[in-house]
Each structure stands twice: as structure tokens, then as C-alpha cells.
Design an enzyme around this catalytic site. Structure first.
Site, mmCIF file in Angstrom:
data_model
loop_
_atom_site.group_PDB
_atom_site.id
_atom_site.type_symbol
_atom_site.label_atom_id
_atom_site.label_comp_id
_atom_site.label_asym_id
_atom_site.label_seq_id
_atom_site.Cartn_x
_atom_site.Cartn_y
_atom_site.Cartn_z
ATOM 1 N N HIS A 314 0.810 -1.157 0.026
ATOM 2 C CA HIS A 314 0.074 -0.108 0.100
ATOM 3 C C HIS A 314 1.062 1.273 -0.085
ATOM 4 O O HIS A 314 1.849 1.438 0.486
ATOM 5 C CB HIS A 314 -1.184 0.038 1.070
ATOM 6 N N ASP A 326 6.128 0.958 6.703
ATOM 7 C CA ASP A 326 4.612 0.791 6.665
ATOM 8 C C ASP A 326 3.797 1.707 5.685
ATOM 9 O O ASP A 326 3.502 2.930 6.077
ATOM 10 C CB ASP A 326 3.931 0.571 7.903
ATOM 11 N N GLU A 387 -5.056 1.507 2.789
ATOM 12 C CA GLU A 387 -5.015 0.629 3.810
ATOM 13 C C GLU A 387 -5.216 0.877 5.329
ATOM 14 O O GLU A 387 -5.579 0.244 5.847
ATOM 15 C CB GLU A 387 -3.799 -0.160 3.300
ATOM 16 N N GLU A 388 -4.717 1.809 5.615
ATOM 17 C CA GLU A 388 -4.325 2.277 6.766
ATOM 18 C C GLU A 388 -5.979 2.604 7.519
ATOM 19 O O GLU A 388 -6.057 2.071 8.712
ATOM 20 C CB GLU A 388 -3.376 3.549 7.018
ATOM 21 N N ASP A 415 3.186 -6.328 3.487
ATOM 22 C CA ASP A 415 3.229 -5.338 4.225
ATOM 23 C C ASP A 415 3.576 -5.766 5.700
ATOM 24 O O ASP A 415 3.018 -5.321 6.709
ATOM 25 C CB ASP A 415 1.704 -4.810 4.316
ATOM 26 N N HIS A 512 3.358 3.199 12.500
ATOM 27 C CA HIS A 512 2.258 3.977 12.481
ATOM 28 C C HIS A 512 2.898 5.220 13.358
ATOM 29 O O HIS A 512 2.029 5.840 14.146
ATOM 30 C CB HIS A 512 0.920 3.552 13.306
HETATM 31 ZN ZN LIG Z 1 0.817 -1.334 6.251
#
Ligand SMILES: [Zn+2]
Length: 557
Positions: A314, A326, A387-388, A415, A512
Site C-alpha cells: 500500500h 509501513d 490500507e491504513e 506489508d 504508525h
Molecule cells: Zn501497512
């Protein structure tokens, strides 16, 4: 990113800590329904479709996979070229770092995401690749101004991030004493103390799949107990005062993540009877959806262009991070692989040639030859959006390509970080798994990258796999995982686990958070991932048939 079935995967709103679900096989009349509703497809259709697929592709000895060894032998040179090419340049890291540094956070609904997609698309076109956009409506959640402060027994700014989909505090701060709990069960025991308080979930990290439940459900649980807000200890296995973002389920009270350190501070104060009071202010709001796009880049197959090997990562990230691990890495190796080492850009090729200058002419000639590689069936890289905080990119892909699902051999997601590749995690039939194991044995044994383990999948390919496509994810190991004294996660590793688990990977140190930046990544590991994934993709695309499928399981929510 999310969580897989054991359950140790990265995941987001639709986390994959999932129980068994019959893998469905796509039928021509299938219309993919809402994200959580695959019921548009009736049982009789499933049965008929399963019959058809099983007749078409079952691995009967002598046919069609009886030629497996012969096929693998026939592509041996191609694969060697792919591995040499993919391993010999740092182009993936350079592309990743440029995108992360230049466009910053790539959150759904922001110009940063759209500019990054524009850039990647333009670069792909400069590389001469076939790239298309597929529109996706994505949610638009806006953080706005926010802050949290401990106001008693002392003044201290608490590092925090509001959780995605949270509401705000109504234009003014919430000032309230806190109730620190260690779990939902603890909250139940102390329910009569929660009214009017900010509930703090100080839940230690066990695994992402388990601990993320507090980030998802903390706000609703706090509201149900009479609390006025929820503060959730960041879901991470290690912390340097860094808050980690993520989504919360919809709730009637606001929710934010605070750091491990501050959650522990509040817990200590409560134990001493110091009655900490916190002021929380958030302007978070949800605006109407906006349009974004998935990027699709592919090489048409030479013999069976209608059959597809799909893989992807992603392109979006959370709004507080440059999203290198990520999932910039996953997106960038998708780009790199889309031409499985076959159509490196001129710049990439020159870079590769420079790197290989001290090597033999034969290496270079093989590389040049590899520029003409074209697999038997279509290989398709997908850079998913959203995606998040919504998984809309994965959902839209499954809708747009529903008619191709019975011709899609596999869907592979990257991922879980682009650390040292280990193999493939796979969800599908034992026949398909045996074929993958043969591919790994043939090409990746010497590098130790051949392992086929359970629980393949991920947020972005989930909707495709739920329609019957065998499901995989690139398996990686973080060398920082070890039993050594420098690994701050070693104490949280489940007892009896033979190899390090994803849950204790350094992936979650940065996941994140604002610390997810390119300096945490290894160009060499990225190239190893590209080489490994390219090998799997090219070999699967070279088989006589698509991978056999049948009654298999994926883990839906
Ligand atoms: Zn991810």
C-alpha cells in the site's frame, strides 16, 4: 498493517485475526458486495464454481503439474538473472527515500498522497511501464489541532495522537481525573469508578493482533462504563516516548493514543493515590469521502495474458508518519517487481551496470537478456490506497476485478516490513503449497529464503482472497529480533516459539509512528526482498496452470 491468523500480523481496521472462512471461487455473475458482505454469492454458485475450478486445475499426477520440475528447470536461467539484477542496485531504497522525504505523510484524502501517486505514476511511465489508475473513494478523517496534558499532580505535556475515526472533544477541552485499567476485564471490575473519568488503557504489548483490540475497542468500552474519553497505551513492543496512530471503532467519546512511558506514569500515580487529572483537546472530524486511486502496473503474459499473478503493497500511510516501513517498502518493491527485473529504467540499469562493472561480462549480458523476460501469464503489481484507515483500495480492486478471480493464480501482499526475506506465508490448498515449496526449493534454498509457512494474507489482498484466490504474503525476519540482550522485545516473545515472531519484530517499534522513516531501512534488505518476491512471482507466472485451489481458508474478520 495488521494481524494474521496465529495471530501475529499487522493489520488495520479490518484486522486479520480471523477465523476460518471458506474460500470462495469467483463466478462470472458474482458482484462483490460491501466490504463485510461477501454474501452476494450464493452457496450453489460456490459449489458449482468449486467443482469447475477443481476439474480445471487439480494436481493430478502426470498432469498438469507433472511438468513442474521441467518448467522450473526451464526458467532457471531467467530466475538467476532476476536475482542478480534485483540484488545489484539500490534503486528501491532510493525511490522509497525520495517519496518519503519529498511528499511526507501519504494519508488518505491529502495532497501528500495524491502527489506521491502522481510522481510514482510518472516515473513508471518514464520507465516505459504499462500503468493505469483505478478510482477509489476513500474516507477523509481530519485530525485537526490536538493536545493532552497532565494537569495534576503536576503539569506535563503528554505525547499523543488522536485515533483515526475518533470524534473530537466538542470545541473545548475535556478535563477529568483518569482511571487507569490494565485490560477490559480490569475495567469491568472497576466499572463503578469510571463515570466522568478519562479511562486509560495501560495494556502491555503481547502481540499486535491481541493488543490492538484496546486501540480499536477502548473508546466504546470507556463510553459504556460512563467514561468521558479513552487514552490507549500505544500498541508497540518498544517505546522512546513515541505515540503510535491507528484507528478506533466508532464511539461516542474521543480516543487518543499516548506513549508507553506516559501510560506507565499515570498507572504509578494512580497506585500511589495521587489521582492524576488530564486535559484532552481534539478537533478530529470525519469529512465526506474523496476520490483517490489504486495504481496498477503489469506485464501482459506471453501465453496466457488473461491469467494473473497479483502482488502488491500500500502506498498510503498514517498522517503523522512518512511511512517508510509501513508500507513504502512494500509499495516500492511492487514497483521494482512489476517489471520483474525485466524493464529496469535507464537510470536503474546504468546504476546496475556500475555496480556490476567489476563483474564478468557474462553477468551483464545475462542481465541485458533479462530485460526481455516476459512470463507466460500476466504479472500485475498493485499499489493500493487507504490500507491504513479503511482498506478501500483492496475492496475496490476486488470489485473491479471480480470477473478475473477464477483466473488469478495468487495474490501476494508485502506489508510486514521489508527486512530479510524468509519465504512466503501462504493460505491455500496443500497442493498449491507443495508447488510453492518446490519453487522455493529450486531457486531460493541456497539463500535461505525458501520457507513456505502458514497464514498468508493481509488487508489489501483480503478481499481478493475471500473470493477464492490463494493468498500469500512476503515473509520477513528482522535481524534485530534475537535472544540477545539488546533486543528490548525478547521478554514479550511467547514461550516456546522457535523462531522470532512477527509480533516482536522491530516493525512494531516504528509502526504508525513519526519514527517510521527511511533511515530505519536497509537498502540491501529491500533488494533481497525484491529478488525473493520477483522469484516467486515469475515462477508462479511460468507454471502450466494457475495454482490449484479448492476448499481452503482465509481469515476474515
Ligand atoms: Zn501497512
Amino acid at each position: 498493517m495488521f494481524k494474521r491468523g496465529g495471530c501475529d500480523l499487522p493489520g488495520e481496521a479490518l484486522c486479520f485475526c480471523i477465523v476460518s472462512l471458506l474460500i470462495l471461487i469467483e463466478a462470472p455473475q458474482l458482484v462483490v458486495g460491501d466490504q463485510n458482505d461477501m454474501s452476494g454469492w450464493h452457496l450453489s454458485q460456490k459449489v458449482e464454481a468449486n467443482k469447475e475450478i477443481s476439474l480445471h486445475s487439480a494436481s493430478v499426477p502426470g498432469r498438469p503439474f507433472g511438468r513442474l520440475q521441467e518448467i522450473l528447470q526451464s526458467i532457471k536461467l531467467d530466475v538467476e538473472q532476476i536475482i542478480v539484477a534485483a540484488s545489484s542496485t539500490d534503486v528501491v531504497f532510493e525511490r522509497l527515500a525520495y517519496v518519503a522525504d519529498t511528499f511526507g505523510p501519504r494519508f488518505s484524502g491529502t495532497s501528500g498522497l495524491e502527489l506521491a501517486i502522481d510522481h510514482i505514476k510518472a516515473e513508471m511511465q518514464r520507465d516505459g511501464l504499462s500503468v493505469t489508475e483505478e478510482p477509489v473513494m476513500v474516507p477523509r478523517w481530519v485530525r485537526g489541532a490536538e493536545q493532552a496534558r497532565l494537569v495534576s499532580p503536576r503539569n506535563k505535556t503528554l505525547a499523543m495522537v488522536g485515533l483515526g475515526d475518533s470524534i473530537g472533544t466538542g470545541g473545548k477541552p475535556i478535563v477529568a481525573p483518569v482511571l487507569v485499567v490494565s485490560s477490559f476485564a480490569d475495567l469491568a471490575l472497576r466499572r463503578n469508578e469510571a463515570a466522568g473519568r478519562i479511562v486509560v488503557f495501560n495494556t502491555p504489548f503481547v502481540s499486535y493482533g491481541e493488543t490492538v483490540d484496546y486501540r480499536s475497542g477502548g473508546a466504546a468500552a470507556a463510553a459504556a462504563a460512563g467514561g468521558v474519553a479513552a487514552l490507549v497505551r500505544s500498541v508497540t513492543s518498544f517505546s522512546l516516548q513515541t505515540p503510535h496512530a491507528g484507528t478506533t471503532d466508532k464511539a461516542s467519546v474521543p480516543a487518543a493514543a499516548i506513549t508507553v512511558e506516559d501510560a506507565e506514569l499515570l498507572a504509578r500515580m494512580q497506585r500511589r493515590g495521587q489521582e492524576p487529572v488530564v486535559e484532552l483537546y481534539m478537533e478530529a472530524q470525519t469529512l465526506p469521502d474523496v476520490q483517490s486511486r489504486n495504481l496498477i502496473v503489469e506485464i501482459r503474459g506471453s501465453e496466457r495474458p488473461d491469467e494473473v499473478v497479483m502482488f502488491g503493497g500500500h502506498i498510503d500511510s498514517w498522517d503523522i508518519t512518512d511511512g517508510a516501513i509501513d508500507d513504502g517498502g512494500g509499495a516500492m518493491i511492487t514497483w521494482e517487481l512489476s517489471p520483474p527485473a525485466a524493464s529496469l529504467s535507464t537510470n536503474s540499469l546504468l546504476s546496475l551496470l556500475r555496480v556490476k562493472a567489476s563483474s564478468t561480462c557474462g553477468d551483464v549480458i545475462r542481465l541485458l537478456h533479462s530485460l526481455g523476460l516476459q512470463p507466460r501469464r500476466t504479472v500485475r503489481g498493485v499499489l493500493f490506497v487507504n490500507e491504513e484507515n479503511g482498506a478501500r483500495g483492496g475492496q475496490q480492486y476486488a470489485r473491479d476485478h471480480a470477473s478475473e478471480m477464477n483466473r488469478t493464480s495468487i495474490a501476494i501482499e508485502t506489508d510486514a516490513g521489508t527486512f530479510t526475506p524468509y519465504g512466503l506465508e501462504f493460505t491455500g490448498t496443500s497442493e498449491a503449497r507443495a508447488i510453492l515449496e518446490e519453487i522455493g526449493r529450486a531457486f531460493l534454498s541456497e539463500m535461505g529464503l525458501r520457507h513456505v509457512t502458514d497464514s498468508g494474507g493481509g488487508t489489501d489482498v483480503y478481499y481478493t482472497c475471500a473470493l477464492g484466490v490463494p493468498c500469500a504474503s512476503l515473509s520477513v525476519l528482522d535481524p534485530r529480533e534475537s535472544d540477545g540482550p539488546n533486543n528490548p522485545c525478547r521478554d514479550v516473545r511467547p514461550q516456546g516459539v522457535g523462531r522470532p515472531t512477527f509480533g516482536t519484530s522491530a516493525y512494531f517499534w516504528y509502526h504508525h509512528s513519526a519514527a517510521d522513516t527511511p533511515d530505519k531501512m536497509s537498502p540491501q534488505q529491500l533488494q533481497q526482498c525484491a529478488a525473493s518476491l520477483a522469484t516467486w512471482v515469475y515462477a508462479i507466472a511460468s507454471l502450466d496452470e494457475i495454482l490449484p485451489r479448492g476448499e481452503a481458508t482465509v481469515r476474515p474478520q
